[in-house]
Design an enzyme around this catalytic site. Sequence first.
Site, mmCIF file in Angstrom:
data_model
loop_
_atom_site.group_PDB
_atom_site.id
_atom_site.type_symbol
_atom_site.label_atom_id
_atom_site.label_comp_id
_atom_site.label_asym_id
_atom_site.label_seq_id
_atom_site.Cartn_x
_atom_site.Cartn_y
_atom_site.Cartn_z
ATOM 1 N N GLU A 173 8.657 -5.984 3.359
ATOM 2 C CA GLU A 173 8.620 -7.437 3.152
ATOM 3 C C GLU A 173 8.809 -7.780 1.682
ATOM 4 O O GLU A 173 9.633 -8.627 1.314
ATOM 5 C CB GLU A 173 7.297 -8.026 3.638
ATOM 6 C CG GLU A 173 7.202 -9.529 3.358
ATOM 7 C CD GLU A 173 5.864 -10.138 3.717
ATOM 8 O OE1 GLU A 173 5.712 -11.358 3.535
ATOM 9 O OE2 GLU A 173 4.964 -9.390 4.161
ATOM 10 N N ASN A 174 8.062 -7.105 0.823
ATOM 11 C CA ASN A 174 8.068 -7.474 -0.591
ATOM 12 C C ASN A 174 9.377 -7.142 -1.305
ATOM 13 O O ASN A 174 9.761 -7.834 -2.250
ATOM 14 C CB ASN A 174 6.895 -6.816 -1.310
ATOM 15 C CG ASN A 174 5.568 -7.466 -0.963
ATOM 16 O OD1 ASN A 174 5.493 -8.663 -0.748
ATOM 17 N ND2 ASN A 174 4.513 -6.668 -0.917
ATOM 18 N N TYR B 76 -7.404 6.127 -10.577
ATOM 19 C CA TYR B 76 -7.325 5.508 -9.254
ATOM 20 C C TYR B 76 -7.900 6.439 -8.184
ATOM 21 O O TYR B 76 -7.493 7.606 -8.069
ATOM 22 C CB TYR B 76 -5.879 5.171 -8.891
ATOM 23 C CG TYR B 76 -5.240 4.080 -9.718
ATOM 24 C CD1 TYR B 76 -5.976 3.279 -10.592
ATOM 25 C CD2 TYR B 76 -3.872 3.842 -9.631
ATOM 26 C CE1 TYR B 76 -5.373 2.283 -11.349
ATOM 27 C CE2 TYR B 76 -3.257 2.838 -10.382
ATOM 28 C CZ TYR B 76 -4.020 2.074 -11.243
ATOM 29 O OH TYR B 76 -3.411 1.090 -11.982
ATOM 30 N N GLN C 188 2.060 -3.244 -19.524
ATOM 31 C CA GLN C 188 1.727 -3.461 -18.117
ATOM 32 C C GLN C 188 0.544 -4.424 -18.016
ATOM 33 O O GLN C 188 -0.608 -4.021 -18.033
ATOM 34 C CB GLN C 188 1.400 -2.144 -17.413
ATOM 35 C CG GLN C 188 1.225 -2.326 -15.911
ATOM 36 C CD GLN C 188 0.985 -1.029 -15.174
ATOM 37 O OE1 GLN C 188 -0.033 -0.868 -14.506
ATOM 38 N NE2 GLN C 188 1.910 -0.091 -15.277
ATOM 39 N N LEU D 239 0.384 -11.111 -6.524
ATOM 40 C CA LEU D 239 -0.237 -11.978 -5.512
ATOM 41 C C LEU D 239 -1.639 -12.409 -5.914
ATOM 42 O O LEU D 239 -2.381 -12.957 -5.082
ATOM 43 C CB LEU D 239 -0.293 -11.265 -4.154
ATOM 44 C CG LEU D 239 1.030 -10.742 -3.583
ATOM 45 C CD1 LEU D 239 0.823 -10.220 -2.168
ATOM 46 C CD2 LEU D 239 2.103 -11.811 -3.598
#
Length: 329
Positions: A296-297, A54, A176, A207
Amino acid sequence: MEYRKLGNSGLTVSEISLGNWITHGSQVDDPTAQACVQAALEAGITTFDTADVYSDTKAETVLGQALKGVPRESIELCTKVCHPTGPGHNNRGLSRKHIMEACSASLQRLQTDYIDVYYAHRYDTHTPLEETFLAFADLVRQGKVHYIGVSEWTAAQIEQGSALAKELRVPFIASQPQYSMLWRVIEQEVVPASVQAGLGQITWSPLAQGILSGKYLPYEAVPPGSRAAAQAGKPFFNKLAGRWLHDDVLTAVQQLLPLAKELGLTLPQLAVAWVLHHPYVSSVIIGASGPEQVLENVKASGVKLDQDILTRIDEILGKWIERNPVLTG
């Protein structure tokens, strides 16, 4: 925040994990990344997911710095190995050489003595599976890794890995995969194979690369600063989300908004809660470009969805749902 066991293991993970793919070290500056991690910790998230590839290894470094000073036993730190991390022909794959060297580099970047779950980021067709699992077994025995997992492996590959893990007495506990209301390719084969092998699912992209956020509107341009705008034209993003970035799909997604409102949820919260509804899912990885997205999540943890809601979701999304298990990986 609620917590679940990871597969048949004794390891407990938070229902929501914080991941940093394409955020830390790339789209998000370091102070914001640290704020996201702090918000996650305060919200009860204990599981953090990253990978050596990443942001060209920067994501691990940023996460390690953000977690500095946090009691190590209070969190579950997960990373991955397989994809290229350098130009050399041994800087990739699941050979013993690369796994051993990559693990040492990840430990250094993460500023830790051990990794809780170390994932084979993809299946390596060029390396004998016995070589890969023996390297993992040695890392476990050295105390550098506690558990082994795999990402985007097929059911057959999971079955082969499970047999070797039992032979070598390696704690193989996690899968995963990508999983969302729109992407359900794991349900037919990967989930049954994982249950048989004792693996829990720690899923990514709830999402559907932002499609289920509701921010992409039919017949309107992609919002500036959105993930779709930032990743436009990139092959991997097109593979993941390009199939859904169309007016008819986006129209269907907008029809989920009243349903979410009926439940007192935002659309992203509904999308995360839908994944968590499935008992074979141990945790859902969320990404965040700011601490407000984390806050929020996390509200999706503990949300219960009844069968009527699930049926209505399926009726709305209908033909846009992908279920073909051949697309795993």
